[in-house]
Write a protein that holds these residues in place. Structure first.
Motif, short mmCIF file in Angstrom:
data_model
loop_
_atom_site.label_atom_id
_atom_site.label_comp_id
_atom_site.label_asym_id
_atom_site.label_seq_id
_atom_site.Cartn_x
_atom_site.Cartn_y
_atom_site.Cartn_z
N SER A 76 0.84 -1.20 0.00
CA SER A 76 0.00 0.00 0.00
C SER A 76 0.87 1.24 0.00
O SER A 76 1.96 1.25 0.57
N PHE A 77 0.33 2.29 -0.61
CA PHE A 77 1.06 3.56 -0.72
C PHE A 77 0.12 4.74 -0.58
O PHE A 77 -1.07 4.64 -0.90
N GLN A 78 0.67 5.87 -0.19
CA GLN A 78 -0.07 7.11 -0.28
C GLN A 78 -0.21 7.45 -1.75
O GLN A 78 0.70 7.18 -2.55
N VAL A 79 -1.35 8.04 -2.14
CA VAL A 79 -1.59 8.32 -3.55
C VAL A 79 -0.56 9.29 -4.12
O VAL A 79 -0.26 9.24 -5.31
N SER A 80 0.00 10.15 -3.30
CA SER A 80 1.01 11.08 -3.78
C SER A 80 2.35 10.39 -4.03
O SER A 80 3.23 10.95 -4.67
N TYR A 81 2.48 9.19 -3.55
CA TYR A 81 3.74 8.47 -3.61
C TYR A 81 3.80 7.48 -4.78
O TYR A 81 4.86 7.26 -5.35
N ALA A 82 2.66 6.87 -5.12
CA ALA A 82 2.66 5.87 -6.18
C ALA A 82 1.35 5.96 -6.97
O ALA A 82 0.28 5.94 -6.38
N THR A 83 1.46 6.04 -8.28
CA THR A 83 0.28 6.04 -9.14
C THR A 83 -0.22 4.61 -9.34
O THR A 83 0.48 3.65 -9.02
N ALA A 84 -1.41 4.48 -9.89
CA ALA A 84 -1.92 3.14 -10.22
C ALA A 84 -1.00 2.46 -11.21
O ALA A 84 -0.79 1.24 -11.13
N GLU A 85 -0.41 3.22 -12.12
CA GLU A 85 0.53 2.65 -13.08
C GLU A 85 1.78 2.15 -12.38
O GLU A 85 2.32 1.10 -12.74
N ASP A 86 2.26 2.89 -11.35
CA ASP A 86 3.42 2.42 -10.58
C ASP A 86 3.11 1.07 -9.94
O ASP A 86 3.96 0.17 -9.93
N LEU A 87 1.89 0.93 -9.44
CA LEU A 87 1.52 -0.33 -8.79
C LEU A 87 1.66 -1.50 -9.74
O LEU A 87 2.21 -2.54 -9.37
N THR A 88 1.16 -1.34 -10.96
CA THR A 88 1.20 -2.47 -11.91
C THR A 88 2.55 -2.61 -12.59
O THR A 88 2.96 -3.73 -12.89
N GLU A 89 3.24 -1.53 -12.84
CA GLU A 89 4.51 -1.60 -13.58
C GLU A 89 5.71 -1.90 -12.68
O GLU A 89 6.63 -2.60 -13.10
N ILE A 90 5.71 -1.38 -11.47
CA ILE A 90 6.87 -1.55 -10.59
C ILE A 90 6.63 -2.62 -9.53
O ILE A 90 7.45 -3.52 -9.34
N TYR A 91 5.52 -2.51 -8.83
CA TYR A 91 5.31 -3.37 -7.66
C TYR A 91 4.66 -4.71 -7.96
O TYR A 91 4.91 -5.68 -7.26
N LEU A 92 3.83 -4.79 -9.00
CA LEU A 92 3.22 -6.07 -9.34
C LEU A 92 4.27 -7.14 -9.65
O LEU A 92 4.20 -8.24 -9.09
#
Length: 181
Positions: free
Chosen positions: A110-126
């Motif tokens: 989980s992240f603060q919205v200012s820290y990670a975009t939805a794209e970051d979630l799928t591209e970096i963290y997934l």
């Protein structure tokens, strides 16, 4: 129910999230992953026993909308909650499967919205979550836990807040988590 949690020094939640914490299954990425592979009659039973409340303006509040979101989770093999449980927080979760391929738990970050975009979630963290999941699933398979496959609910939450999402170091931090050592 959270059964394990690794937390950064700076929590992203306004509320305290610890082992034993409970959140609504319909608004969290973890809950949606756990619901998505349940039989339709079990999902219907769950919805008949709970009150679906709007925790934020983004919370899905009808069984039809939640069921549509669960279908998306099954199709993608991950869930995203975008400020649906707490304003300012977005998360991504993936299933953990036993040796028979049954979803028995979930893993998220989980992240603060200012820290990670939805794209970051799928591209970096997934991809990092999937790497960790593979290690945990191997442990589950080796343990041959007969009762684990019938577990009704289990969540593993893994949170990190540093380094920045676009950093390769962030994905390494996630994949090198103490949780899987």
């Amino acid at each position: 129910v959270y059964v394990a949690r690794a937390q950064s020094k700076r929590s992203v939640y306004a509320i305290n999230v610890t082992v034993g914490s409970r959140f609504p299954c319909y608004s969290t990425s973890l809950g949606r992953v756990l619901l998505a592979w349940r039989p339709p009659e079990e999902i219907a039973d769950i919805f008949s026993r709970i009150e679906i409340e709007a925790r934020t303006p983004n919370t899905l509040t009808t069984p039809a909308k939640i069921k549509a979101a669960l279908a998306t989770v099954r199709e993608r093999d991950y869930a995203i909650s975008n400020e649906e449980t707490e304003l300012g927080i977005r998360s991504i979760a993936i299933p953990l499967r036993n040796r028979h391929g049954m979803v028995v738990a979930a893993l998220n970050t989980s992240f603060q919205v200012s820290y990670a975009t939805a794209e970051d979630l799928t591209e970096i963290y997934l991809p990092a979550l999937r790497g960790v999941a593979g290690k945990i699933e191997a442990l589950i398979s080796r343990a041959k836990l007969a009762r684990f496959s019938s577990m009704a609910c289990g969540k593993v939450s893994l949170g990190i807040s540093r380094p920045r999402p676009n950093s390769p170091k962030a994905a390494r931090a996630l994949s090198d988590s103490e949780l899987v050592r």
